[in-house]
Design an enzyme around this catalytic site. Structure first.
Site, PDB file in Angstrom:
ATOM      1  N   LYS A  85      -3.456 -10.490  -2.333  1.00  0.00           N
ATOM      2  CA  LYS A  85      -3.920  -9.109  -2.524  1.00  0.00           C
ATOM      3  C   LYS A  85      -4.767  -9.034  -3.796  1.00  0.00           C
ATOM      4  CE  LYS A  85      -1.055  -5.636  -1.211  1.00  0.00           C
ATOM      5  NZ  LYS A  85       0.244  -4.890  -1.261  1.00  0.00           N
TER       6      LYS A  85
HETATM    7  O1  G3P Z   1       2.043  -1.380  -0.197  1.00  0.00           O
HETATM    8  C1  G3P Z   1       1.727  -0.361  -1.085  1.00  0.00           C
HETATM    9  C2  G3P Z   1       2.872   0.562  -1.218  1.00  0.00           C
HETATM   10  O2  G3P Z   1       3.995  -0.130  -1.627  1.00  0.00           O
HETATM   11  C3  G3P Z   1       2.637   1.716  -2.086  1.00  0.00           C
HETATM   12  O3  G3P Z   1       3.521   2.669  -1.681  1.00  0.00           O
HETATM   13  O4  G3P Z   1       4.907   4.647  -1.842  1.00  0.00           O
HETATM   14  O5  G3P Z   1       4.137   3.457  -3.945  1.00  0.00           O
HETATM   15  O6  G3P Z   1       2.546   4.778  -2.576  1.00  0.00           O
HETATM   16  P1  G3P Z   1       3.778   3.955  -2.570  1.00  0.00           P
END
Ligand code: G3P
Length: 217
Positions: A85
């Site tokens: 990534k």
């Molecule tokens: O894969 C990206 C993800 O983990 C981000 O999620 O919930 O932190 O926006 P969030």
């Protein structure tokens, strides 16, 4: 649409894999930090659970292309089907195109617009990761963003896969499947929410109760 699990938690990965519905594991620096383990140890442990043929996504920390490339080569040694990534930025795109020449597959992450997704695909990313929940958080429409990218990739016959991240609920996952997204990466909690339904639970209880009145001999 494929489902990946967005966690580095070993128990969650083991449980999700036992269901036979998960084809990849995605991590990011925040997810790794939650587990309190060294990055390399966490990835190796996940690799041991899911086996060689499952994608694992691990993220670089460097902010300059040469540092990202160096890190990507190191991370790639940790697992056979490792996807690197790379954050969306000018240096990130540079790194993606260099890594493509080295045969290393990348995912451009922190993608919040169709323009970013198009550039990521042109640079040679194997995956692009729009964060739909975070788009919703600021009052925009995350599913609309993924839908726009999916439409653009279909019209242009672009092979870069969309791995939608920052999913927050089962409706996100259904919406992603309907708009032609390739992969939804989801927290363990969403998988459990998708399995559960009160009518399924009540129905099973009724079947078991009625079964008690069936003559057994
Ligand atoms: O894969 C990206 C993800 O983990 C981000 O999620 O919930 O932190 O926006 P969030």
């Amino acid at each position: 649409m494929k489902i990946f699990i967005d966690t580095a938690n070993v128990e969650e990965i083991k449980n999700a894999y036992a269901l036979g519905i998960v084809e990849g594991v995605t991590t990011n620096p925040s997810i790794i930090a939650r587990e309190g383990k060294k990055f390399e140890d966490a990835i190796k442990e996940i690799s041991g659970i899911v086996g060689d043929e499952t994608y694992i996504f691990g993220e670089v920390i460097g902010l300059e292309a040469d540092k990202m490339v160096k890190e990507a080569h190191e991370i790639s040694k940790l697992h056979k089907k490792m996807i690197i990534k790379i954050p969306m930025c000018a240096e990130g795109l540079k790194a993606v195109s260099l890594l493509k020449k080295d045969g290393i597959r990348t995912c451009v992450t922190l993608c919040f617009s169709a323009g970013q997704a198009l550039l990521a695909s042109n640079a040679g990313a194997a995956f692009v990761a729009p964060f739909l929940g975070r788009v919703d958080d600021i009052g925009w429409d995350g599913l609309q963003l993924v839908s726009e990218i999916a439409e653009m990739f279909a019209v242009q016959d672009i092979k870069t896969q969309i791995v939608a991240a920052s999913t927050r609920n089962p409706l996100h996952v259904i919406g992603l499947a309907k708009c032609g997204c390739d992969v939804a990466t989801v927290p363990y909690k969403i998988i459990m929410q998708m399995i559960e339904h009160p009518l399924t639970r009540d129905g099973l209880q009724k079947f078991l109760k009625d079964w008690e009145s069936v003559p057994k001999n």
